[in-house]
Design an enzyme around this catalytic site. Structure first.
Site, short mmCIF file in Angstrom:
data_model
loop_
_atom_site.label_atom_id
_atom_site.label_comp_id
_atom_site.label_asym_id
_atom_site.label_seq_id
_atom_site.Cartn_x
_atom_site.Cartn_y
_atom_site.Cartn_z
N HIS A 1 3.80 -5.18 1.53
CA HIS A 1 4.02 -5.48 2.95
C HIS A 1 2.73 -5.58 3.74
CE1 HIS A 1 3.88 -0.97 3.54
NE2 HIS A 1 3.29 -1.35 4.67
N ASP B 1 7.10 -2.82 -3.58
CA ASP B 1 6.10 -2.83 -2.51
C ASP B 1 4.68 -2.64 -3.06
OD1 ASP B 1 5.30 -3.18 0.10
OD2 ASP B 1 5.45 -1.05 0.61
N SER C 1 -1.02 2.30 4.91
CA SER C 1 -0.23 1.68 3.85
C SER C 1 -1.12 1.07 2.78
CB SER C 1 0.67 0.58 4.44
OG SER C 1 1.67 1.13 5.24
#
Length: 503
Positions: free
Chosen positions: A143, A173, A245
């Site tokens: 993402h 992911d 992230s």
């Protein structure tokens, strides 16, 4: 009297100092006396408890292998119907006062009428990643880089490099990048997430809110946390925020044990719960991406659900573990193996299916065409069947193109201003639809009508859409002066949108 008060004050200060020292050393101070911890009920029997760990050597050992990832995207702004915040400020006046308005002391700007403004590259977002090999392979989250037209990686020493996408997997992911131009890059050592325990100290290094090389610490709160996603997560109380992230979760040996991926929050920021992808699971994906540029997963063609306690008792199971088969795909691997609706799958190739959500992950790790043993509970007894694992169809929307040069070239838009792609079987199953195409690029008439990338077109006028070929044929037959009605699926909403084709 002064001497007595002075002595009492000295004893009070001494007891306070002793109490503080004892508390720090793991001892208990009771009623002015120092008592060993083993004399206090329910206290630890250790004479001393070590203080907080010193993280500085770990940070010094690892932070240079953690990178900042900055993404850009190419956008085109409509020349009418809205104000482009990245364009000429005088456009704001024209938006409100008309196309021919010239603000005082402003130089009139050339303006295109009809169609799109020239494309421009704008910042999209920031994230983190970490280097796993000295020749420039980097792990991050899917993402973080999904939808980006350009990816820039900044090392801890300030050097910046463009990154190539080797492959990306939406389901886990995980994304794998590669940078060139630097010899012997610093790397992180890959640890073993299977050895993690609750209460273990861990660190996170990343770029929260774009603040490079930020270090936070905490403990592992839970392992194998099931959130309904494809993988079980490591839950920690390490402060992880937007921008973290894709960064590493590191143990006290300086090894990566997880990839920071999600936070559970009502505010959008850290609230005490962070989720990381176990590094063992991540590396299985990375190895496939490195070798093939995509991830191939096994499937057996069943719909499954949870085994309720009452059902388990009625079927004679010792507990409610396993996956209850609610439907079997006709002609699929499970059907050929003899699996039936109502069976409870309790094991697969030696791996126990503790929860129904374990089965897709276990099967997904098997290579297609592999023959496996599957254990089912049927009619009060366990049976072992032979099954040949099938393949999950590749979904273009789940992958960022491995060939970056090809992905930079936009396909030619049709008369509706659209570029579309076929839907995968997985997407159609998930959305419970039998066909359709997904918009990948939109401009001109489609953009004016309000269509967006990722919208799914289910029908044009009274014609259901099955695939790209049929869609192109249908659009080619549309009248030039009459609006076409497109049935659009956007997230969980379906609506008709009129679009007038260009000539």
């Amino acid at each position: 009297m002064k001497k007595i008060l002075h002595n009492k004050l000295k004893r009070s200060v001494l007891y306070t100092v002793i109490g503080l020292s004892a508390a720090y050393a793991g001892l208990s101070y009771v009623g002015g006396d120092v008592a060993n911890a083993q004399d206090v009920p329910n206290a630890t029997t250790s004479m001393t408890i070590a203080g907080l760990p010193d993280f500085t050597p770990i940070v010094a050992q690892t932070e240079n292998a953690v990178v900042n990832i900055r993404t850009l995207e190419t956008v085109s702004a409509r020349s009418r119907g809205g104000y482009d915040p990245y364009g000429d400020p005088s456009e704001l006046f024209r938006f409100f006062f008309g196309p021919d308005f010239t603000p005082p002391r402003a130089t009139p700007q050339p303006r295109q009428r009809g169609g799109d403004q020239p494309e421009r590259t704008v910042p999209r977002g920031v994230g983190s990643g970490f280097i796993i090999s000295d020749d420039g392979y980097i792990i991050t989250n899917n993402h973080v880089i999904a939808g980006a037209s350009k990816i820039m990686v900044t090392l801890n020493n300030g050097k910046e490099f463009p990154a190539k996408v080797i492959g990306s997997d939406q389901r886990t992911d995980i994304a794998l990048l590669k940078i060139e131009g630097e010899d012997k890059l610093p790397t992180l050592k890959i640890g073993d997430s299977n050895t993690l325990k609750k209460g273990q100290w861990v660190l996170a290094i990343g770029s929260p809110f774009g603040l490079d090389s930020t270090v936070t610490s905490g403990i592992i709160s839970a392992i194998n946390r099931d959130t309904g996603e494809y993988l079980p997560f490591i839950q920690t109380d390490v402060a992880v925020n937007p921008g973290n992230s894709g960064g590493p979760l590191i143990n006290l040996e300086g090894e990566v044990v997880g990839v920071n991926s999600q936070i559970i929050s009502q505010s959008g920021g850290f609230m005490g719960i962070s989720l990381s992808i176990p590094i063992d699971e991540a590396m299985q994906v990375v190895n496939q991406l490195k070798e093939n540029g995509k991830v191939t997963r096994g499937r057996i063609g069943v719909q499954i659900g949870e085994v309720a306690d009452e059902v388990a008792k009625a079927l004679g199971l010792e507990n409610s573990s396993g996956a209850l088969v609610s439907n079997v795909e006709q002609g699929g691997p499970a059907d050929k193996a003899g699996i039936m609706a109502g069976d409870v799958i309790i094991g697969f190739d030696g791996s126990e299916v503790k929860k129904w959500s374990d089965l897709p992950r276990i099967v997904g790790q098997k290579k297609p065409d592999t023959e496996s043993n599957i254990e089912v509970w049927r009619r009060g007894k366990k049976q072992t069947l032979k099954i040949t694992v099938g393949a999950v169809p590749s979904n273009p929307a789940d992958e960022v193109a491995a060939n970056q040069e090809a992905s930079d070239k936009l396909a030619e838009a049709d008369r509706l201003g659209l570029v579309v792609s076929n839907l995968s079987e997985e997407t159609m199953t998930r959305l419970r639809i039998k066909g359709g195409v997904q918009i990948t690029e939109v401009e001109g008439p489609g953009q004016v009508a309000g269509l967006r990338a990722d919208d799914i077109i289910l029908a044009v006028n009274d014609q259901d859409i099955k695939d790209v070929k049929q869609f192109e044929e249908t659009v080619g037959k549309l009248s030039k002066d009459k609006a076409a009605a497109l049935l659009i699926r956007r997230e969980n909403l379906t609506q008709w949108v009129p679009v007038t084709p260009s000539k």
